[in-house]
Design a protein around this motif. Structure first.
Motif, PDB file in Angstrom:
ATOM      1  N   ALA A   1      -4.703  -2.313   5.178  1.00 44.00           N
ATOM      2  CA  ALA A   1      -4.953  -1.412   6.312  1.00 44.00           C
ATOM      3  C   ALA A   1      -6.446  -1.273   6.594  1.00 44.00           C
ATOM      4  N   ALA A   2      -7.259  -1.348   5.525  1.00 44.68           N
ATOM      5  CA  ALA A   2      -8.712  -1.203   5.684  1.00 44.68           C
ATOM      6  C   ALA A   2      -9.254  -2.248   6.658  1.00 44.68           C
ATOM      7  N   LYS A   3      -8.548  -3.373   6.746  1.00 43.45           N
ATOM      8  CA  LYS A   3      -9.004  -4.456   7.620  1.00 43.45           C
ATOM      9  C   LYS A   3      -8.207  -4.507   8.925  1.00 43.45           C
TER      10      LYS A   3
ATOM     11  N   GLY B   1       0.910   3.409   8.713  1.00 48.35           N
ATOM     12  CA  GLY B   1       1.528   4.594   9.305  1.00 48.35           C
ATOM     13  C   GLY B   1       2.975   4.312   9.649  1.00 48.35           C
ATOM     14  N   HIS B   2       3.701   5.390   9.899  1.00 42.15           N
ATOM     15  CA  HIS B   2       5.122   5.259  10.195  1.00 42.15           C
ATOM     16  C   HIS B   2       5.481   6.069  11.439  1.00 42.15           C
TER      17      HIS B   2
ATOM     18  N   ASN C   1      -0.217  -5.513   7.380  1.00 41.59           N
ATOM     19  CA  ASN C   1      -0.752  -4.491   8.302  1.00 41.59           C
ATOM     20  C   ASN C   1      -1.099  -3.190   7.581  1.00 41.59           C
ATOM     21  N   GLY C   2      -0.615  -3.028   6.347  1.00 42.83           N
ATOM     22  CA  GLY C   2      -0.895  -1.796   5.609  1.00 42.83           C
ATOM     23  C   GLY C   2       0.365  -1.032   5.249  1.00 42.83           C
TER      24      GLY C   2
ATOM     25  N   ILE D   1      -3.565   3.653  10.479  1.00 44.45           N
ATOM     26  CA  ILE D   1      -3.924   5.080  10.521  1.00 44.45           C
ATOM     27  C   ILE D   1      -4.808   5.489   9.347  1.00 44.45           C
ATOM     28  N   GLU D   2      -4.661   4.858   8.189  1.00 46.32           N
ATOM     29  CA  GLU D   2      -5.461   5.201   6.997  1.00 46.32           C
ATOM     30  C   GLU D   2      -6.226   3.955   6.576  1.00 46.32           C
ATOM     31  N   ARG D   3      -7.552   3.982   6.695  1.00 40.40           N
ATOM     32  CA  ARG D   3      -8.302   2.747   6.460  1.00 40.40           C
ATOM     33  C   ARG D   3      -9.314   2.834   5.331  1.00 40.40           C
TER      34      ARG D   3
END
Ligand SMILES: [Zn+2]
Lengths: 439, 135
Positions: free
Chosen positions: A215-217, A385-386, A378-379, A222-224
């Motif tokens: 997700a960071a990339k 996120g959901h 995607n994370g 939503i949370e990176r």
């Protein structure tokens, strides 16, 4: 058990679109966004990506897990078709909770494979973090709503509505069917693979860490902020000490806080087209189509023991038998992991990770975007996120972008040619989707 | 004969009398518990009422926690969730009373362990839960 037949003609995903997943009411820029605006953005981005106009699209599928609570709609498809140029075109709404976005592909593929339509839009939207704002106190789903204002959905209100996912006659009354969603798969894994509770805890934590690294990339996530950085800031010597700390409290028998979904708002969409019609309908297509090879389906109502495991086994069996694809051909894997354990057990059931060994791959980081067995690049639900219904199509979006080599910093090492997505949700629907790039 | 029948009401009325009612398939003998119209094993369109003994085994154990419990459940004392199989063959997820973390540790290598059904009063109706036999 169930059997599925071959599609009557080849069907491909030719365009995808996705909004950022977000807490819309928390930011001035996004506070007040509506269903038509979120879904419309994803739909138009998918059309642009496919190089088609709304006039090329014959029909549209609309998915939303909780339209009455989240949007105050009974027929959400009717209310927003004109936002993306499809006024007057036929459409249908469907709702399978967290599995909606995967069955969104299934339904679109069936509609095109049947020959009824050549090109359809399938999209999903969800406001998982907010509800339409009331005009006054004592607001219920029955009271009048503001035209666009929304307010935060409290966790209590959300949990009250998740009860609607369970059978009123027996499952709610017997309690265990509703409560086993959190830890049943983890308990089963520990018992049947013979690992310790500590090893399971580490595996759950590593899944959260890997999801966050991905997700960071991802600018849409939503949370990176990586857990490694958070751990450093809080003064922990290493990331695992942080993950085992009260900052990540245990909320289930096995499950910790960071293994639970970040419920939020978002939309995603795809354009699904008969493969042989692409040269006529999508003349300007600038990338390879992604063929939907097959989709397995199963559903186990929540009184069924090990519902997620049994239904996943069945859906996966169907799609492998139907397509002749072998587990070793999979290059990338997605699993709806709103309870993060899903990510481990479905990857093993699909044979993407070896039975009983998957937890080691996860703990070694091999399932992150830069590993040799990437999962949820995607994370996942815990970091991407959901937005309940929309999440499945957000996975389809990410999967297609990976298969097209368009994921930039988080692009997996080997360009994926074959992918499986395991959809799950709604106490409990399961879909196992196989995708392959057409050369 | 396929009948339009109040199966759910009769199930709950049975619990009020301390009876655990299921539906048995006349073709394959499968017992559906909790009761439904048709047989999910062989596909028979009809099933018949049968009184289950309430005896069975517990095959998996999950402890309740913050996410997976509600204040009301405290009335059950110590309990866990898991797969229960009745001696009549039906398998489902159920509450089993008499289990704490220490007990779970002791029971894990012994699974499946014998349990029996009892009723638990909820708001306006009785439901079915199970209890470890050895307690
Ligand atoms: Zn039968």
């Amino acid at each position: 058990m169930g059997k599925i037949g071959k599609l009557n003609r080849s069907v491909s995903i030719i365009g995808v679109g996705c909004t950022p997943f977000m807490y819309t009411v928390d930011n001035e820029e996004t506070n007040g966004l509506t269903e038509g605006e979120l879904f419309g953005y994803a739909a138009l981005k998918a059309m642009e990506d496919a190089g088609v106009s709304p006039q090329d699209v014959d029909f549209y599928f609309h998915g939303e897990a909780s339209p009455l609570n989240g949007s105050n709609y009974l027929t959400p498809n009717i209310q927003i078709g004109n936002w993306f140029g499809m006024k007057g075109k036929g459409s249908i709404h469907h709702s399978e909770a967290c599995c909606t976005g995967y069955l969104a592909i299934d339904q679109a593929v069936n509609a095109v494979a049947s020959g009824k339509f050549d090109c359809v839009l399938t999209g999903c939207v969800e406001f998982g973090d907010s509800v339409p704002a009331p005009f006054g106190p004592n607001d219920t789903v029955e009271t009048p709503k503001h035209p666009y204002k929304r307010e935060k959905m409290t966790m209590d209100r959300f949990l009250a509505t998740t009860m609607w996912l369970y059978d009123r006659c027996y499952a709610r009354s017997m309690m265990a069917p509703m409560e086993l969603i959190y830890d049943d798969a983890a308990e089963d894994y520990v018992r049947t693979r013979g690992i310790t509770a500590q090893q399971m805890d580490d595996t759950l934590n590593w899944m959260a860490i890997n999801n966050r690294r991905n997700a960071a990339k991802n600018p849409l996530a939503i949370e990176r902020r990586e857990f490694e950085d958070i751990a450093k800031e809080k003064g922990f010597p290493d990331v695992m000490s942080y993950m085992r700390s009260p900052y990540n409290p245990r909320m289930g028998d096995f499950l910790r806080m960071e293994g639970v979904e970040r419920k939020c708002d978002g939309a995603a969409a795809a354009i699904v087209c008969a493969t042989d019609m692409i040269p006529q309908i999508a003349k300007n297509l600038k990338h390879k189509p992604i063929e939907v090879l097959g989709i397995g389906n199963a559903a186990c109502e929540a009184t069924t023991p090990h519902f997620e495991i049994r239904a996943t086994e069945e859906a996966v069996r169907q799609v492998y038998e139907n397509t002749g694809v072998k587990p070793e051909e999979l290059d990338i894997f997605f699993a709806n992991d709103f309870i993060i354990t899903s990510h481990l057990i479905s990857a093993e059931i699909a044979g993407y990770l070896p039975w009983g060994e998957g937890w080691k791959y996860i703990c070694e980081g091999r399932t992150a975007y830069d590993g040799d067995k990437p999962i949820n690049t995607n994370g996942g639900r815990t970091s991407f996120g959901h937005a309940h219904a929309a999440s499945g199509l957000a996975d389809v979006y990410e999967c297609c972008m990976q298969m097209r080599g368009e994921c930039g910093e988080r692009q997996v090492k080997k360009l994926p040619k074959t992918a499986m997505l395991r959809g799950y949700g709604g106490a409990q629907n399961i879909a196992a989707i196989l995708l392959r790039t057409i050369d | 004969m396929i009948k339009l029948e109040k199966v759910v009401q009769r199930f709950y009325e049975g619990l009020e009398e301390g009876k655990f009612l299921g539906r048995k398939c006349p073709v394959c003998g499968n017992v559906e518990f909790p009761p439904v119209y048709a047989c999910n094993k062989c596909g028979s369109l009809e099933t018949e009422w049968v009184e289950c003994s309430g005896k069975g085994v517990m095959k998996s154990i999950v402890m309740p926690a913050a996410l997976s419990s509600k204040p009301e459940y405290a009335q059950m004392g110590q309990y866990a969730y898991g797969e229960v199989e009745l001696e009549e063959g039906a398998c489902f997820n159920a509450v089993v009373k008499g289990i704490n973390k220490r007990k779970r540790k002791e029971l894990m290598p012994k699974l499946p362990v014998p349990v029996h059904a009892e009723t638990f009063q909820r708001n306006g109706y009785k439901t079915v839960v199970f209890v470890l036999d050895e307690e």
